[in-house]
Design an enzyme around this catalytic site. Sequence first.
Site: not given
Ligand code: ITT
Length: 197
Positions: A9, A12, A68, A149-151, A171, A176-177
């Site tokens: 991602n 991230k 995660d 994501g849900y931002d 942000k 959280h991150r």
């Molecule tokens: P990895 O390769 O790191 O696994 P991923 O996108 O699959 O990347 P996750 O398995 O941790 O990541 O999934 C977390 C989901 O939660 C992500 O796809 C978003 O939908 C949501 N999410 C996590 N952190 C977020 C953030 O900072 N803002 C918005 N949505 C978030």
Amino acid sequence: MKLLFATKNLNKANEIKDILPKQIQIITLKDIGLEEDIPETSKTIRGNALQKVNFIKNHFKINCFAEDSGLEIDSLNGEPGVDSAIYAGKHRDDNDNINLVLKKLKSKANRKAQFKTIIALKINENIFEFEGVVNGTILLNRRGKNGFGYDSIFEPENCCKTFAEMNIHEKNYYSHRSKAANKMITFLEKTINLSNT
Ligand code: ITT
């Protein structure tokens, strides 16, 4: 010090790169030529973070961290939680996931939620964990275009913008991150001589 961040991602990765001190350089999965998906089959956020970091360490023998994250909504008993990425299906579509959340919250008065991140850091054979949580509210409609994501439907407490209305630095002030990552950075600065690793 060079550390692999085991994520596919890019959002991230950019958020974390923004707060890392220059002594910590990030290597990506692309740099080590990993194209396959890292398995994420645990029923918990923590379990998935550990699974990702152990996968990399076992296959590539390099120091690394993985994280995660998930959105936990009070009135949905913590959903989508560990299933945040696939809430509306395995096709992993952010838009569909948001629509499902908004639909399920339609009749709910309580719109409180939290984002949670667990970072698992593996140095040699030792694992260290760092948690970050931010409380907030799920809005009735999307606001903002940044992030992922849900931002666009999450507004942190004591703030009047959604994560999607913030730039990456804003942000990182709330998220959280960044809370989990800052704990990891403090730990690395205290326990490891960064200039010699
Ligand atoms: P990895 O390769 O790191 O696994 P991923 O996108 O699959 O990347 P996750 O398995 O941790 O990541 O999934 C977390 C989901 O939660 C992500 O796809 C978003 O939908 C949501 N999410 C996590 N952190 C977020 C953030 O900072 N803002 C918005 N949505 C978030």
